[in-house]
Motif scaffolding. Structure first.
Motif, PDB file in Angstrom:
ATOM      1  N   VAL A  44      16.087 -18.045  27.266  1.00 22.90           N
ATOM      2  CA  VAL A  44      17.217 -18.775  26.686  1.00 22.90           C
ATOM      3  C   VAL A  44      16.944 -20.283  26.671  1.00 22.90           C
ATOM      4  CG1 VAL A  44      18.573 -18.953  28.834  1.00 22.90           C
ATOM      5  CG2 VAL A  44      19.727 -18.968  26.603  1.00 22.90           C
TER       6      VAL A  44
ATOM      7  N   ARG B 170      14.419 -20.832  23.703  1.00 21.34           N
ATOM      8  CA  ARG B 170      15.064 -20.759  22.387  1.00 21.34           C
ATOM      9  C   ARG B 170      15.991 -21.942  22.154  1.00 21.34           C
ATOM     10  NH1 ARG B 170      16.435 -14.593  20.852  1.00 21.34           N
ATOM     11  NH2 ARG B 170      17.194 -15.618  18.966  1.00 21.34           N
TER      12      ARG B 170
ATOM     13  N   LYS C 249      23.333 -18.088  13.438  1.00 25.64           N
ATOM     14  CA  LYS C 249      22.822 -16.849  14.025  1.00 25.64           C
ATOM     15  C   LYS C 249      22.058 -17.142  15.314  1.00 25.64           C
ATOM     16  CE  LYS C 249      20.028 -12.802  13.061  1.00 25.64           C
ATOM     17  NZ  LYS C 249      18.996 -12.214  12.230  1.00 25.64           N
ATOM     18  N   GLU C 250      21.226 -18.173  15.294  1.00 25.31           N
ATOM     19  CA  GLU C 250      20.465 -18.535  16.491  1.00 25.31           C
ATOM     20  C   GLU C 250      21.388 -19.021  17.612  1.00 25.31           C
ATOM     21  OE1 GLU C 250      17.144 -19.033  19.001  1.00 25.31           O
ATOM     22  OE2 GLU C 250      17.604 -17.748  17.308  1.00 25.31           O
TER      23      GLU C 250
ATOM     24  N   ASP D  99      24.462 -18.149  18.042  1.00 23.08           N
ATOM     25  CA  ASP D  99      25.155 -16.962  18.534  1.00 23.08           C
ATOM     26  C   ASP D  99      24.276 -16.179  19.503  1.00 23.08           C
ATOM     27  OD1 ASP D  99      27.591 -15.423  18.458  1.00 23.08           O
ATOM     28  OD2 ASP D  99      26.442 -13.867  17.420  1.00 23.08           O
ATOM     29  N   GLU D 100      23.003 -16.046  19.187  1.00 21.82           N
ATOM     30  CA  GLU D 100      22.074 -15.350  20.083  1.00 21.82           C
ATOM     31  C   GLU D 100      21.954 -16.087  21.419  1.00 21.82           C
ATOM     32  OE1 GLU D 100      20.418 -12.352  19.895  1.00 21.82           O
ATOM     33  OE2 GLU D 100      21.814 -12.093  18.231  1.00 21.82           O
ATOM     34  N   ILE D 101      21.877 -17.403  21.362  1.00 21.21           N
ATOM     35  CA  ILE D 101      21.776 -18.204  22.580  1.00 21.21           C
ATOM     36  C   ILE D 101      23.043 -18.051  23.420  1.00 21.21           C
ATOM     37  CG2 ILE D 101      21.738 -20.599  23.432  1.00 21.21           C
ATOM     38  CD1 ILE D 101      19.695 -21.137  21.100  1.00 21.21           C
ATOM     39  N   LYS D 102      24.203 -18.046  22.782  1.00 17.19           N
ATOM     40  CA  LYS D 102      25.463 -17.851  23.513  1.00 17.19           C
ATOM     41  C   LYS D 102      25.476 -16.491  24.208  1.00 17.19           C
ATOM     42  CE  LYS D 102      28.241 -18.762  20.070  1.00 17.19           C
ATOM     43  NZ  LYS D 102      29.453 -19.035  19.245  1.00 17.19           N
ATOM     44  N   LYS D 103      24.991 -15.454  23.522  1.00 14.55           N
ATOM     45  CA  LYS D 103      24.932 -14.116  24.117  1.00 14.55           C
ATOM     46  C   LYS D 103      23.957 -14.084  25.293  1.00 14.55           C
ATOM     47  CE  LYS D 103      26.100 -11.657  19.880  1.00 14.55           C
ATOM     48  NZ  LYS D 103      25.568 -10.802  18.798  1.00 14.55           N
ATOM     49  N   MET D 104      22.825 -14.742  25.137  1.00 18.06           N
ATOM     50  CA  MET D 104      21.831 -14.781  26.211  1.00 18.06           C
ATOM     51  C   MET D 104      22.386 -15.502  27.436  1.00 18.06           C
ATOM     52  SD  MET D 104      18.429 -15.590  23.969  1.00 18.06           S
ATOM     53  CE  MET D 104      17.213 -15.415  25.284  1.00 18.06           C
TER      54      MET D 104
END
Length: 119
Positions: A9, A12, A99-100, A102-107
């Protein structure tokens, strides 16, 4: 103490900072001290808080900094959205960035939960 560079994380979010700096170079000069500054500060806050949290003495402190990092990611999400709506950022580019983010927030959320289970 954990080496922050080992966290995917962090890697990214670091790459995201570089991309935010690249895309904001093309914003109008009138936004240099407004949206550009805010986007850059929000983006750089994400990996910076991960790094700072890793340098703290306890896992509880790390979690606190990960929450701050998550807040900055949410802030950046909105700033990218408004940039697109104002026409400073192409829709195709904003979709990639969102999108990126959002992925970082999920991670970040997953990492927070994993660490909290050990507390």
């Amino acid at each position: 103490m954990v080496n922050y560079r080992n966290y995917k994380v962090w890697q990214r979010s670091h790459d995201l900072v570089l991309e935010i700096y690249r895309v904001t170079e093309n914003y109008p000069e009138s936004e240099q001290f407004g949206l550009v500054s805010q986007m850059r500060r929000a983006s750089i806050s994400v990996p910076t808080n991960i790094a700072e949290g890793c340098g703290r003495e306890t896992q509880k402190e790390l979690v606190r900094f990960l929450y701050i990092s998550s807040g900055s990611a949410h802030e950046l999400d909105y700033l990218v959205l408004i940039s697109q709506e104002l026409g400073f950022l192409a829709t195709s580019k904003s979709e990639i960035l969102l999108k990126e983010i959002d992925e970082i927030k999920k991670m970040l959320a997953a990492l927070i939960m994993a660490i909290k289970k050990t507390l």
